[in-house]
Design an enzyme around this catalytic site. Structure first.
Site, PDB file in Angstrom:
ATOM      1  N   TYR A  20      11.372  -1.675   4.545  1.00 41.49           N
ATOM      2  CA  TYR A  20      12.219  -0.582   4.048  1.00 41.49           C
ATOM      3  C   TYR A  20      11.894   0.670   4.846  1.00 41.49           C
ATOM      4  O   TYR A  20      10.723   1.019   5.010  1.00 41.49           O
ATOM      5  CB  TYR A  20      11.972  -0.335   2.559  1.00 41.49           C
ATOM      6  N   LYS A  80       5.649  11.256   3.002  1.00 41.73           N
ATOM      7  CA  LYS A  80       4.753  11.065   1.848  1.00 41.73           C
ATOM      8  C   LYS A  80       3.484  11.920   1.883  1.00 41.73           C
ATOM      9  O   LYS A  80       3.559  13.116   1.635  1.00 41.73           O
ATOM     10  CB  LYS A  80       4.449   9.573   1.703  1.00 41.73           C
ATOM     11  N   ASP A  84       6.758   2.711  11.462  1.00 41.16           N
ATOM     12  CA  ASP A  84       7.102   3.509  10.300  1.00 41.16           C
ATOM     13  C   ASP A  84       5.843   3.626   9.451  1.00 41.16           C
ATOM     14  O   ASP A  84       5.500   2.722   8.695  1.00 41.16           O
ATOM     15  CB  ASP A  84       8.243   2.839   9.517  1.00 41.16           C
TER      16      ASP A  84
HETATM   17  N1  PMP Z   1       9.759   4.362   5.299  1.00 39.44           N
HETATM   18  C1  PMP Z   1       8.919   3.800   4.419  1.00 39.44           C
HETATM   19  C2  PMP Z   1       7.904   2.821   4.923  1.00 39.44           C
HETATM   20  C3  PMP Z   1       9.005   4.115   3.069  1.00 39.44           C
HETATM   21  O1  PMP Z   1       8.179   3.532   2.201  1.00 39.44           O
HETATM   22  C4  PMP Z   1       9.973   5.053   2.638  1.00 39.44           C
HETATM   23  C5  PMP Z   1      10.115   5.440   1.181  1.00 39.44           C
HETATM   24  N2  PMP Z   1       9.533   4.665   0.252  1.00 39.44           N
HETATM   25  C6  PMP Z   1      10.806   5.620   3.597  1.00 39.44           C
HETATM   26  C7  PMP Z   1      10.679   5.256   4.917  1.00 39.44           C
HETATM   27  C8  PMP Z   1      11.842   6.626   3.206  1.00 39.44           C
HETATM   28  O2  PMP Z   1      11.243   7.807   2.845  1.00 39.44           O
HETATM   29  P1  PMP Z   1      12.002   8.845   1.871  1.00 39.44           P
HETATM   30  O3  PMP Z   1      12.121   8.169   0.550  1.00 39.44           O
HETATM   31  O4  PMP Z   1      11.103  10.044   1.887  1.00 39.44           O
HETATM   32  O5  PMP Z   1      13.323   9.120   2.485  1.00 39.44           O
END
Ligand code: PMP
Length: 425
Positions: free
Chosen positions: A142, A265, A237
């Site tokens: 994700y 985060k 990511d």
């Molecule tokens: N990449 C990863 C690995 C994530 O876990 C998340 C959110 N859980 C995102 C991207 C997207 O981040 P955001 O919810 O701040 O848009």
């Protein structure tokens, strides 16, 4: 009727599903989500005054716990000076310096307002630099909700069993290849046939959105070698793993450098932020330096950067991760021994301060094996823990997080309750 129920009823008339991000709605586990009034340290309180030991921690950002004093001070100090200017600030420079110091693969970084934005922009940059249009991701990975990445995605998308979201043009989805994680042969096959069209391979180095999954020995090294060999940009990511597994994220932990890195985060200490960075040569393709456009009214927001600076400064303490990880490890060891003693059909995947209890007796190494888990049992477990004052991820396919302020005594108690709950299911 409790206050959460009342608020949820009203919220559903005003906000789709009553929530502003799908997993919060508890659809995967049923029931009514708790509306939260406050958080302090490792605890949150709902609007009915019930206290929970929190293992969600805002889905990862709160590595220092809720309302950490220094973060709150930094935020209030900045708010008094203004909340946003739409002009450059010293905070942005300071935070960029801290990011660069933590990630040797990052020479230049751009700040955005969410993980989604970081990933979306990094992909555009990779496409812009290579002039190639296809991208590769992993099944169950994700990366936020940008169109190109809602293909066999994990997290809330896995929870709802939606392979692709409606509204994503098929022509765009076709540009995304998705392959199993932990399968270097699949990647090599794909590259052999298609590398000439592929701009980048994006992956969570340690997937956490199908629940936590660990790389098989040598997998990340192979990924690095293959992307080099086939001249494909490697994007890690690290929105979850960055500043979580180590100051320099999975890249530090595994000694591998990505070409581009996405962050979020922990970087914002609980305020909205994201970032992406890499070598100067790549990053200088971004506007205004180069031809790849990317922008944001609130990008590098002074309050979010103040919270980020206060957070990252604390993480630079050499003992920080030692303390966090050893506390977490003792908790896992207790659970391991309970799983063994009582032959519980549980697979506990963990790394550092993130973990997932899969309701499955078989090892979980990718999205396919993660989906063997008994999500119905997980839902029962979730609600029993919730009633006992422990707030875990409201879905089987998510990571749980431990913060520096979770006391060993909190974790001991939680461990016992988790074991007892599973035994009594
Ligand atoms: N990449 C990863 C690995 C994530 O876990 C998340 C959110 N859980 C995102 C991207 C997207 O981040 P955001 O919810 O701040 O848009």
């Amino acid at each position: 009727m409790g206050h959460s129920e009342k608020l949820f009823q009203k919220a559903q008339t005003l906000i789709p599903g009553g929530v502003n991000s799908p997993v919060r709605a508890f659809r995967a586990v049923g029931g009514v989500p708790k509306f939260i009034r406050k958080g302090k340290g490792p605890f949150i309180w709902d609007v009915d005054g019930k206290r929970y030991l929190d293992f969600v921690m805002s889905w990862g950002p709160l590595i220092l716990g809720h309302s950490d004093l220094q973060v709150v001070r930094a935020v209030t100090k900045q708010a008094k000076l203004g909340t946003s200017y739409g002009a450059p600030t010293e905070n942005e420079v300071q935070l960029a310096e801290l990011i660069k110091a933590a990630f040797p693969s990052i020479e230049k970084v751009r700040l955005v307002s969410s993980g989604t934005e970081a990933v979306m922009s990094a992909i555009r940059l990779a496409r812009g630099v290579t002039r190639k249009e296809k991208i590769v991701k992993c099944d169950g990975g994700y990366h936020g909700h940008a169109d190109s990445l809602l293909v066999r995605a994990g997290s809330g998308v896995a929870t709802f069993g939606v392979a692709d979201s409606r509204g994503v043009p098929e022509e765009l989805a076709k540009l995304t290849f998705s392959i199993p994680y932990n399968d270097p042969e699949a990647l090599e096959r794909l590259f052999k046939n298609n590398a000439h069209e592929i701009a980048c391979f994006i992956l969570e180095p340690i997937p956490a959105n199908m629940g936590v999954v660990l790389p098989k020995k040598g997998y990340l090294e192979k990924v690095r070698a293959l992307t080099k060999r086939f001249d494909v940009i490697l994007i890690f990511d690290e929105v979850i793993t960055g500043f979580r597994l180590a100051l320099g994220g999975a890249q530090e932990k595994f000694g591998i450098h990505a070409d581009l890195t996405c962050l979020g985060k922990v970087l914002g200490g609980g305020l909205p932020i994201g970032a992406f960075g890499g070598r100067k040569k790549l990053m200088d393709h971004l506007a205004p330096e180069g031809p790849v456009y990317q922008a944001g009214t609130l990008s590098g927001n002074p309050i979010a950067t103040a919270a980020g600076i206060a957070t990252l400064k604390r993480l630079r303490n050499p003992n920080f991760y030692k303390e966090l990880d050893s506390k977490s490890e003792r908790f896992y060891e207790f659970l391991d021994s309970e799983i063994k003693t009582y032959s519980l059909p549980i697979t506990l995947n963990r790394i550092g301060s993130c973990f997932t209890l899969f309701f499955s007796g078989v090892p979980v190494t990718d999205f396919r094996t993660a989906k063997h888990s008994n999500a119905k049992r997980y839902a029962e477990y979730f609600h029993k823990l919730l009633a006992a004052g422990i707030y875990t991820a409201p879905s089987q396919f998510e990571a749980n997080f431990i913060s520096i302020v979770h006391k060993s005594s909190d974790l001991n108690q939680a461990g016992k309750m988790i074991s007892k709950t599973i035994r009594m299911l």
